[in-house]
Design an enzyme around this catalytic site. Structure first.
Site, PDB file in Angstrom:
ATOM      1  N   GLY A 144      -9.737  -4.794 -32.793  1.00 43.57           N
ATOM      2  CA  GLY A 144     -10.936  -4.048 -33.137  1.00 43.57           C
ATOM      3  C   GLY A 144     -11.003  -3.657 -34.603  1.00 43.57           C
ATOM      4  O   GLY A 144     -12.073  -3.705 -35.220  1.00 43.57           O
ATOM      5  N   THR A 145      -9.872  -3.276 -35.175  1.00 44.18           N
ATOM      6  CA  THR A 145      -9.864  -2.854 -36.571  1.00 44.18           C
ATOM      7  C   THR A 145     -10.291  -3.978 -37.502  1.00 44.18           C
ATOM      8  O   THR A 145     -11.093  -3.779 -38.416  1.00 44.18           O
ATOM      9  CB  THR A 145      -8.470  -2.328 -36.963  1.00 44.18           C
ATOM     10  OG1 THR A 145      -8.199  -1.114 -36.233  1.00 44.18           O
ATOM     11  CG2 THR A 145      -8.392  -2.032 -38.452  1.00 44.18           C
TER      12      THR A 145
ATOM     13  N   GLN B 238     -14.016   1.256 -26.904  1.00 45.75           N
ATOM     14  CA  GLN B 238     -13.878   2.106 -25.719  1.00 45.75           C
ATOM     15  C   GLN B 238     -15.027   1.925 -24.739  1.00 45.75           C
ATOM     16  O   GLN B 238     -15.114   2.664 -23.755  1.00 45.75           O
ATOM     17  CB  GLN B 238     -13.788   3.581 -26.149  1.00 45.75           C
ATOM     18  CG  GLN B 238     -12.576   3.924 -26.981  1.00 45.75           C
ATOM     19  CD  GLN B 238     -11.259   3.828 -26.232  1.00 45.75           C
ATOM     20  OE1 GLN B 238     -11.231   3.720 -25.001  1.00 45.75           O
ATOM     21  NE2 GLN B 238     -10.154   3.863 -26.964  1.00 45.75           N
TER      22      GLN B 238
ATOM     23  N   SER C  13     -11.744  -5.031 -28.400  1.00 42.43           N
ATOM     24  CA  SER C  13     -10.281  -5.105 -28.459  1.00 42.43           C
ATOM     25  C   SER C  13      -9.717  -5.401 -27.084  1.00 42.43           C
ATOM     26  O   SER C  13     -10.175  -4.847 -26.078  1.00 42.43           O
ATOM     27  CB  SER C  13      -9.707  -3.786 -28.985  1.00 42.43           C
ATOM     28  OG  SER C  13      -8.292  -3.828 -29.005  1.00 42.43           O
TER      29      SER C  13
ATOM     30  N   CYS D  56      -4.560   5.500 -33.632  1.00 35.92           N
ATOM     31  CA  CYS D  56      -4.698   4.557 -34.754  1.00 35.92           C
ATOM     32  C   CYS D  56      -4.807   5.274 -36.089  1.00 35.92           C
ATOM     33  O   CYS D  56      -5.147   4.669 -37.108  1.00 35.92           O
ATOM     34  CB  CYS D  56      -5.933   3.682 -34.542  1.00 35.92           C
ATOM     35  SG  CYS D  56      -5.888   2.776 -32.982  1.00 35.92           S
TER      36      CYS D  56
END
Length: 383
Positions: A71-72, A182, A202, A330
């Site tokens: 995801g990042t 999420q 993610s 994170c």
């Protein structure tokens, strides 16, 4: 001592099917998907089949899916691509964004871009009008996450899209990016019905392996980074084929299972919320959250324990056999509770917050035993 895992929003234990798929793919597909030989073309077919199946779960075409390392990276690809523009403009983000967006926006700011940050209301949700009102003639992108990773607040993404369209009527479309880490596999999520231009996903949040994710793109863009041109040139680098196939397997399990798992998760979170309200002085964050409130993800619950620091509570509960957190795993900074303070939560209450997040294997018994341990720990150690 047996342990109860209640930190699923940080990372989810991989499912057996996802693990089996990963190992099988690693054995069966030794080739690089970009190679022209037989093993390479077999790997390419498996990659594209997995892309098509993941796209099906998102109700979009497969060419709109770009595989990433998580995801990042997906968030960063979108924001840093703005540096390709001939001159800086402005972006609008919510002040409750995950660090993957919030910190990338700070990078843009240091490089000459204007960043306007919009606070949520006390309920943890960002108003569409507030996002649109922060846009100016030079605004090219707005970023609002789909579900907040600390409070579980579901953001009104579709309404934000409409508000952006209204404010930019007759002009250039303001792009809308959402971090859906999420959301995907946890609540119904279809990027095209929401009207977003890009969405970060993610694997490890929905019981897939770590180190793999995806980016939904309505239209391709020129990325800041260059390389071998994999993933239609958006994300160069050899694809993690075993991870991608395991990601798709986990996503299939999560999305197909939602009609049963989401109501059950709501029941468990409501049960914990009722237990917590029975402990003197303990309160949910936001305080307005009540059982059955669909403004919040059924998988995440934030609680404040006045008089007991959140980090202390996490350690005490860990010693008792329960894994919870104080917020985003994170972020390296734990002292400031940026998300809660942006909601107007007093610093003293934010400092005493913990996050409890559940998964599809969490049981009623685990919730009840945890609630007893929470009560005992809080009443014993509070000051």
């Amino acid at each position: 001592m047996s342990r109860t895992y209640l930190d699923w929003a940080a990372t989810a234990p991989p499912s057996e099917k996802a693990l089996e798929t990963y190992l099988r793919a690693a054995r069966e597909y030794p080739g690089n998907p970009s190679s022209l030989h037989r093993d390479g073309t077999a790997a390419r077919r498996a990659l594209e089949d997995s892309r098509a199946r993941l796209a099906g779960l998102l109700a979009c075409s497969s060419e709109r899916i770009v595989f990433t390392s998580g995801g990042t990276e997906a968030d960063g690809l979108v924001l840093l691509a703005l540096l390709r523009r001939p001159s800086p403009g402005s972006i609008v983000i919510s002040s409750i964004e995950h660090p993957a967006v919030f910190e990338q926006a700070a990078v843009l700011e240091r490089l000459g871009w204007k960043v306007r940050r919009v606070d949520p209301g006390p309920d943890g949700r960002v108003g569409p009008g507030a996002i649109a009102g922060a846009c100016g003639p030079d605004t090219v992108l707005a970023a609002v996450m789909a579900v907040n990773n600390e409070t579980g607040a579901v953001q009104p993404v579709a309404e934000i899209r409409r508000a952006l369209d209204d404010v930019s009527r007759g002009g250039r479309r303001i792009l809308l990016h959402t971090d859906a880490v999420q959301a995907f596999g946890k609540i119904p999520f279809r990027p095209e019905s929401l009207g977003v231009d890009s969405a970060a996903l993610s694997a490890h949040k929905l019981r897939g392996p770590r180190g793999v994710g995806a980016l939904y793109l309505r239209k391709p863009f020129e990325p800041l980074n260059a390389g071998g041109g994999q993933e239609a040139g958006i994300r160069s680098g050899t694809e993690n084929l075993p991870g991608i196939l395991a990601f798709e397997e986990a996503a299939e399990e999560a999305v197909r299972g939602l009609p049963g798992s989401a109501p059950r998760a709501r029941m468990l979170t409501d049960r914990l919320l009722e237990h917590a309200r029975g402990i003197p002085d303990v309160r949910p964050l936001p305080d307005c959250r009540t059982p059955g409130d669909e403004r919040y993800s059924p998988w995440i619950l934030s609680l404040s324990l006045p008089g007991l620091a959140g980090e202390t509570a996490v350690r005490v509960l860990s010693d008792a056999g329960f894994d919870v957190s104080t917020g985003s795993a994170c972020s390296s900074s734990r002292r400031k509770r940026r998300v809660l303070e942006a909601m107007g939560v007093p610093e003293a209450l934010a400092f005493c917050a913990i996050r409890v997040s559940i998964g599809p294997t969490t049981t009623e018994s685990e919730i009840d035993v945890f609630a007893d341990a929470l009560r005992d720990s809080y009443l014993r150690y509070r000051t």
